[in-house]
Design an enzyme around this catalytic site. Structure first.
Site, mmCIF file in Angstrom:
data_model
loop_
_atom_site.group_PDB
_atom_site.id
_atom_site.type_symbol
_atom_site.label_atom_id
_atom_site.label_comp_id
_atom_site.label_asym_id
_atom_site.label_seq_id
_atom_site.Cartn_x
_atom_site.Cartn_y
_atom_site.Cartn_z
ATOM 1 C CG ASN A 125 -1.795 1.207 1.341
ATOM 2 O OD1 ASN A 125 -2.399 1.598 0.344
ATOM 3 N ND2 ASN A 125 -1.895 1.809 2.516
ATOM 4 C CG HIS A 151 -0.845 6.125 4.770
ATOM 5 N ND1 HIS A 151 -2.229 6.098 4.782
ATOM 6 C CD2 HIS A 151 -0.471 6.989 5.742
ATOM 7 C CE1 HIS A 151 -2.668 6.905 5.728
ATOM 8 N NE2 HIS A 151 -1.620 7.456 6.329
ATOM 9 C CB SER A 163 4.947 5.281 4.316
ATOM 10 O OG SER A 163 5.271 6.339 5.187
ATOM 11 C CG ASP A 200 -3.009 3.392 7.084
ATOM 12 O OD1 ASP A 200 -2.985 2.756 6.016
ATOM 13 O OD2 ASP A 200 -3.838 4.299 7.323
#
Ligand code: GAR
Length: 219
Positions: free
Chosen positions: A109, A111, A138, A147
């Site tokens: 992912n 973020h 990030s 997260d």
């Protein structure tokens, strides 16, 4: 053999675009986007993918009575493409533990903050409200906790005194487009992997630039 990516998106698709360009130019070596899946039919990123000849699909979370049932359908859809890596590129849905564990180590992912600072939503407004000097983005492996997965690459950008959330978001987004392809190339090349909850880099680390908090984008 060409590695297959499945991208999950919910909106604009600018990270999708930077990843697509990186696949086409070889910045991400020997990889192709096998499919783009969105939980929103109106996501502009879908049209971008279609224009590039990439298969697209929509699974609308509102068509499912529960998060678990949506994630089961999504997982079946993703698995049809047998991806090497599942890439969340602005996918704005929390995923169930079952989904995350199915792809553990193959699910990444991006973020818009320097995690662990500012998990969740409205990161740019919160960074300005906190008065931090540095903000950023990030790329991390996804774990069940939101997260909180181990970070692969981060990019820092300065927060200017006259920033509003939109200006700061634009500066962070430029950094996102720099680091996501680099992170994907590192994972797909086997330079970096998730082991026992940590990011492990192969020895010797291919380039210190792949692990540093870089690049600093000031414009
Ligand atoms: C990006 O800023 C990404 O970091 C963020 O959504 C935006 C998507 O933009 N993701 C999250 O907030 C995930 N928690 P894009 O559709 O133009 O790539």
């Amino acid at each position: 053999m060409t590695k297959k990516l499945v991208l999950l998106i919910s909106g604009r698709g600018s990270n999708l675009q930077s990843i697509l360009r990186a696949c086409q130019t070889g910045q991400i070596a020997d990889a192709e986007i096998a499919a783009v899946i969105s939980n929103r039919a109106e996501a502009p990123g879908l049209m971008m993918a279609q224009a590039a000849g990439i298969p697209t699909e929509v699974t609308d979370h509102r068509d499912f009575p529960s998060r678990a049932e949506f994630d089961t359908a999504l997982q079946q859809q993703v698995d049809r493409y047998a991806p090497d890596l599942v890439v969340l590129a602005g996918f704005m849905r929390q995923l169930t533990d079952t989904f995350v564990e199915h792809y553990l180590g193959r699910l990444v992912n991006i973020h818009p903050s320097l995690l662990p600072a500012f998990p969740g939503l409205h990161t740019h407004a919160r960074a300005i409200a906190q008065g931090v000097c540095w903000h950023g983005a990030s790329v991390h492996f996804v774990i069940p906790e939101l997260d909180a997965g181990p970070v692969i690459i981060q990019a820092a950008v300065p927060v200017h005194t006259d920033d509003d959330p939109a200006r700061l978001a634009a500066r962070v987004l430029a950094a996102e487009h720099e680091i996501y392809p680099r992170a994907l190339n590192a994972v797909l090349s086997g330079w970096c992997s998730l082991k026992e909850g940590r990011v492990i880099w192969s020895t010797p680390v291919p380039s210190c630039a792949d692990t540093a908090i870089n690049p600093v984008i000031t414009r």
